[in-house]
Scaffold this active site. Structure first.
Site, mmCIF file in Angstrom:
data_model
loop_
_atom_site.group_PDB
_atom_site.id
_atom_site.type_symbol
_atom_site.label_atom_id
_atom_site.label_comp_id
_atom_site.label_asym_id
_atom_site.label_seq_id
_atom_site.Cartn_x
_atom_site.Cartn_y
_atom_site.Cartn_z
ATOM 1 N N HIS A 62 0.719 -1.193 0.063
ATOM 2 C CA HIS A 62 0.275 0.119 -0.018
ATOM 3 C C HIS A 62 0.799 1.188 0.294
ATOM 4 C CE1 HIS A 62 -3.471 -2.601 1.457
ATOM 5 N NE2 HIS A 62 -3.557 -2.357 0.434
ATOM 6 N N GLY A 139 -15.579 -1.016 -12.137
ATOM 7 C CA GLY A 139 -14.527 -0.016 -12.323
ATOM 8 C C GLY A 139 -14.382 0.332 -13.730
ATOM 9 N N ASP A 156 -6.149 -0.906 -7.645
ATOM 10 C CA ASP A 156 -5.783 -1.949 -6.688
ATOM 11 C C ASP A 156 -6.469 -3.336 -6.875
ATOM 12 O OD1 ASP A 156 -4.921 -3.359 -4.538
ATOM 13 O OD2 ASP A 156 -5.774 -1.912 -2.999
ATOM 14 N N SER A 157 -6.227 -3.983 -7.775
ATOM 15 C CA SER A 157 -7.239 -4.948 -8.221
ATOM 16 C C SER A 157 -6.514 -6.318 -8.079
ATOM 17 C CB SER A 157 -7.467 -4.752 -9.795
ATOM 18 O OG SER A 157 -6.469 -5.286 -10.466
ATOM 19 N N THR A 158 -7.693 -7.400 -7.996
ATOM 20 C CA THR A 158 -7.207 -8.892 -8.088
ATOM 21 C C THR A 158 -6.645 -9.038 -9.378
ATOM 22 O OG1 THR A 158 -9.674 -8.954 -8.661
ATOM 23 C CG2 THR A 158 -9.141 -9.483 -6.362
ATOM 24 N N PRO A 163 -13.869 -10.521 -12.995
ATOM 25 C CA PRO A 163 -14.227 -9.303 -13.455
ATOM 26 C C PRO A 163 -13.085 -8.216 -13.379
ATOM 27 C CG PRO A 163 -14.700 -9.804 -11.161
ATOM 28 C CD PRO A 163 -14.387 -10.873 -11.771
#
Ligand code: SAM
Length: 293
Positions: A62, A139, A156-158, A163
């Protein structure tokens, strides 16, 4: 006897956490959400069996996703976060006094509610901060119709499946470019190059196909197994990889933030790529001309 989770990291490779306590386990409309307690990593959130965040080492990812673009820019006011449901990234972004609004678009409300309930150690400040605005939506769809503009967009995605797949596409990056201000910058989670070589290379290549400047920088986070994790970046104006050292040091010192991984020296070091990581993205990392922040 201890229970163990199983995370399939790549064909032929699994990671197991010893489970001291299960805090949440649910099928949301989007994914399987699991939250456990583990001796080494503290509280661990997994989505579809893949580690998203741990309270022990989340500061590494982060801090680097937030502070590299924000300190390079120097005066970020409006920030858009796509994904980031655990809200640990928003917490880092809101540490910047110049930021007047953080708009976060997360597809899965269950991730946010579970994180709010169980991961207060990393996100409690976010929910008290009136600069934070959350919207539950895909998003990709959100950015498609977006008319507002931002100084920084952080994805900040998987990983690029389900998706999240379109969050790594050139079309999505084109839509983001439309809503970035002149000195605006984009930073995205780009995977672990050692285990996800193709996804990493295509992410950086898609960024480079849309923006004047693009590239990646690295961080080492114990729970993202497989060596370095890459963050992709792109901008039409700002070179994150060539900061003016004095200016960067001044900004970091002036902020007074007590950070645990990011520093101006780490900022510069993060752009040094070992040849095995540079090789798959050669030809698409930023060309030498262009101004640093
Ligand atoms: N740091 C983490 C990692 O790289 O492993 C990512 C953490 S964050 C929890 C990822 C979030 O992206 C999830 O909450 C997921 O629901 C969200 N997400 C996936 N696809 C999305 C989409 N199309 N739009 C918005 N959010 C999305």
């Amino acid at each position: 006897m201890t229970d163990w989770t199983e995370e399939l990291l790549a064909p032929g490779l699994r990671l197991s956490y010893g489970v001291n306590r299960v805090l949440a386990q649910t099928h949301t409309p989007h994914q399987q959400l699991t939250l456990i307690e583990n001796d080494q990593f503290g509280r661990v959130m997994l989505l579809d069996g893949v580690t998203q965040v741990t309270t022990a080492d989340e500061f590494i990812y982060h801090e680097m996703l937030a502070h590299v673009p924000l300190f390079a820019h120097g005066d970020v006011r409006d920030v858009l976060i796509i994904g980031g449901g655990d809200c640990g990234l928003a917490e880092e972004v809101l540490k910047h006094e110049s930021v007047r609004r953080v708009f976060q678009v997360e597809i899965d409300v269950a991730v946010v509610s579970s994180a709010r309930r169980h991961l207060g150690a990393i996100n409690a400040a976010v929910f008290e901060d009136e600069r934070f605005h959350l919207r539950i939506e895909d998003g990709v769809r959100f950015v498609d119709g977006l008319t507002e503009s931002f100084d920084a967009v952080l994805v900040d995605s998987t990983d690029p499946i389900g998706p999240a797949a379109k969050l790594f596409s050139a079309e999505f990056y084109r839509n983001i470019r439309r809503c970035l201000r002149v000195r605006g910058v984009l930073a995205v989670q780009a995977g672990v190059p050692f285990l996800q070589r193709e996804a990493f290379a295509s992410t950086v290549s898609n960024l480079a196909s849309v923006f004047k400047f693009a590239g990646c920088y690295l961080l080492a986070s114990p729970s993202y197994i497989g060596g370095h994790l890459a963050i992709g970046w792109a901008s039409d104006c700002l070179r994150l990889d060539r900061p003016s050292v004095d200016r960067l040091e001044q900004r970091v010192a002036k902020s007074g933030l007590g950070l645990r991984y990011y520093s101006s020296a780490m900022h510069r070091a993060a752009f040094v790529l070992p040849p095995y990581i540079a090789e798959p993205v050669k030809g698409c990392i930023a060309r030498p001309e262009g101004a640093g922040p």
